[in-house]
Design an enzyme around this catalytic site. Structure first.
Site, PDB file in Angstrom:
ATOM      1  CE1 TYR A 156     -17.202   6.982  -1.602  1.00 10.91           C
ATOM      2  CE2 TYR A 156     -16.156   6.862  -3.763  1.00 10.91           C
ATOM      3  CZ  TYR A 156     -17.294   6.932  -2.979  1.00 10.91           C
ATOM      4  OH  TYR A 156     -18.538   6.945  -3.589  1.00 10.91           O
TER       5      TYR A 156
ATOM      6  CG  ASP B  78     -22.925   6.442  12.950  1.00 13.82           C
ATOM      7  OD1 ASP B  78     -22.496   5.525  12.212  1.00 13.82           O
ATOM      8  OD2 ASP B  78     -22.273   7.466  13.205  1.00 13.82           O
TER       9      ASP B  78
ATOM     10  CE  LYS C 272     -19.071   3.842  -2.022  1.00 14.63           C
ATOM     11  NZ  LYS C 272     -20.393   3.579  -1.414  1.00 14.63           N
TER      12      LYS C 272
ATOM     13  CB  THR D 159     -24.625  13.747  -4.318  1.00 12.93           C
ATOM     14  OG1 THR D 159     -23.196  13.574  -4.179  1.00 12.93           O
ATOM     15  CG2 THR D 159     -25.189  12.643  -5.203  1.00 12.93           C
TER      16      THR D 159
ATOM     17  CB  ILE E  15     -24.288  11.197  -8.781  1.00 19.15           C
ATOM     18  CG1 ILE E  15     -24.123   9.732  -9.190  1.00 19.15           C
ATOM     19  CG2 ILE E  15     -25.746  11.610  -8.857  1.00 19.15           C
ATOM     20  CD1 ILE E  15     -24.770   8.772  -8.209  1.00 19.15           C
TER      21      ILE E  15
ATOM     22  CG  LEU F 210     -27.965   7.953  -4.946  1.00 21.85           C
ATOM     23  CD1 LEU F 210     -28.645   8.274  -6.272  1.00 21.85           C
ATOM     24  CD2 LEU F 210     -26.620   7.268  -5.185  1.00 21.85           C
TER      25      LEU F 210
END
Length: 291
Positions: free
Chosen positions: A195, A100, A199, A230, A228, A51
Site C-alpha cells: 500500500y 471497477d 502511494k 474512514t 483519516i 473520503l
C-alpha cells in the site's frame, strides 16, 4: 480562466520609453469565481462512500456536475442520501456509475460517455484504493498485484482516460491524485509495504503526468492525507490492537482527521484558485511528517 482586468490609470501607464515589461497592469480573479466549479464536469473514483463521497459532495456545493465511479454494484445508502441532498440543495449534481477501475476498456467507455453529455470534462479526483496489512515476509505475488492493480494501474488508466477526453474537448482543467503521507513514510504500527509503495508511485506518477500534460492546459497534483477516520481505517483498528492510540499520538494535533477536513483542499486543487500549481504534492497530515 475567469479574469477581470482593472483599467490602468494614466499615471500608471509609464512613458513612451518604458519597455512592455515595465508597464504595469493588475489583474484580479474575484474570490467567488476562484473557488467555483460551476458549469464544470468531474469524475471521482472511489466516490461511492467514505473520503471520495465527501469530496464529491463538496464539489457539488461548489457547482460541479460530479460523476462517482465505484465498484459497489448498487449505491451505498450513504451515497443515496448525499445524492438526494446535493440534487435538492446544491448548485451542482451527483451521479453514480458502477465500475471497477481495473476494467480499462469499460473505464474508457464510461468516461467517454460522461464527457459526451455536455461535450466537456474538466477534471478528476482519483480516490479509489485498497489497503492490505500483512507482514512483508508473508505477501504473495497475487497480493501485490491486486493492490497495485487498483491503487496504481487503475489510477493511472483513469487519469489517462480523463485526460484523453479533456484533450478531445479542449478542456483545460485539473486532475487530483489521492496519494497519502504513507507514500512518504512507513506507518508506525501497521505493516502495509505494498500500500505504501503504491502511494509513493502515485506521487511520482503525478509529477510525470504534470510534465507531459501541462502544455495541454491540464494540471496534475497529488493530495497526501494523513490518517483519516474512514470505514477502511475503522476496520484496520479492529484488526490491530492499539493502533488508533499509536496513530493519534504520532502527529502534532494528537488526533485523526475527518474526511470533511480535506474538502477545502480538493476545491482548491480543482479550481482556478490553484491555477499555477502543478506537479506538486499537498501534504495534510496534522504535522505527522514534520516532526
Amino acid at each position: 480562466m475567469n479574469q477581470k482586468t482593472n483599467p490602468v490609470k494614466p499615471s500608471e501607464q509609464g512613458s513612451l520609453n518604458d519597455s512592455p515589461a515595465e508597464t504595469k497592469m493588475s489583474t484580479t480573479v474575484l474570490p467567488e469565481r476562484q473557488f467555483s466549479l460551476r458549469g464544470k464536469v468531474y469524475v471521482v473514483t472511489g466516490g461511492g462512500r467514505g473520503l471520495g463521497l465527501v469530496m464529491a459532495e463538496s464539489m457539488t456545493e461548489a457547482g460541479g456536475e460530479v460523476h462517482c465511479l465505484d465498484r459497489l454494484r448498487e449505491p451505498d445508502p450513504e451515497f443515496l442520501a448525499t445524492q438526494d441532498l446535493a440534487n435538492r440543495e446544491h448548485v451542482g449534481s451527483l451521479h453514480y456509475h458502477h465500475l471497477d477501475v481495473r476494467d480499462s476498456e469499460y473505464l474508457q467507455e464510461t468516461i467517454s460517455k460522461i464527457a459526451k453529455r455536455n461535450n466537456r470534462l474538466d477534471g478528476l479526483v482519483a480516490a479509489a484504493g485498497v489497503l492490505q496489512h500483512t507482514d512483508a515476509i508473508d505477501y504473495t505475488a497475487e497480493d501485490v498485484t491486486k493492490t497495485m492493480d487498483i491503487n496504481y494501474t487503475g489510477l493511472f488508466m483513469t487519469a489517462q482516460a480523463v485526460a484523453k477526453q479533456m484533450m478531445e474537448y479542449d478542456c483545460g482543467g485539473s486532475i487530483v491524485l489521492v496519494a497519502s503521507m504513507s507514500g512518504l513514510i512507513a506507518n508506525k504500527g501497521m505493516n502495509a509495504p505494498v500500500y505504501n509503495s503504491s502511494k509513493a508511485a502515485v506521487i511520482q506518477l503525478g509529477r510525470n503526468l504534470a510534465m507531459e500534460w501541462g502544455k495541454k492546459g491540464i494540471r496534475v497534483n497529488s493530495l497526501c492525507p494523513g490518517h483519516i477516520l474512514t470505514p477502511m481505517v475503522e476496520q484496520t483498528f479492529k484488526e490491530i490492537d492499539g493502533l488508533r492510540h499509536t496513530w493519534e499520538s504520532e502527529n502534532m494535533l494528537g488526533r485523526l482527521a475527518t474526511p470533511e477536513e480535506f474538502t477545502g483542499a480538493t476545491i482548491f486543487l480543482l479550481s482556478e484558485a490553484s491555477r499555477f500549481m502543478t506537479g506538486s504534492s499537498l501534504v495534510i497530515d496534522g504535522g505527522h511528517t514534520a516532526w
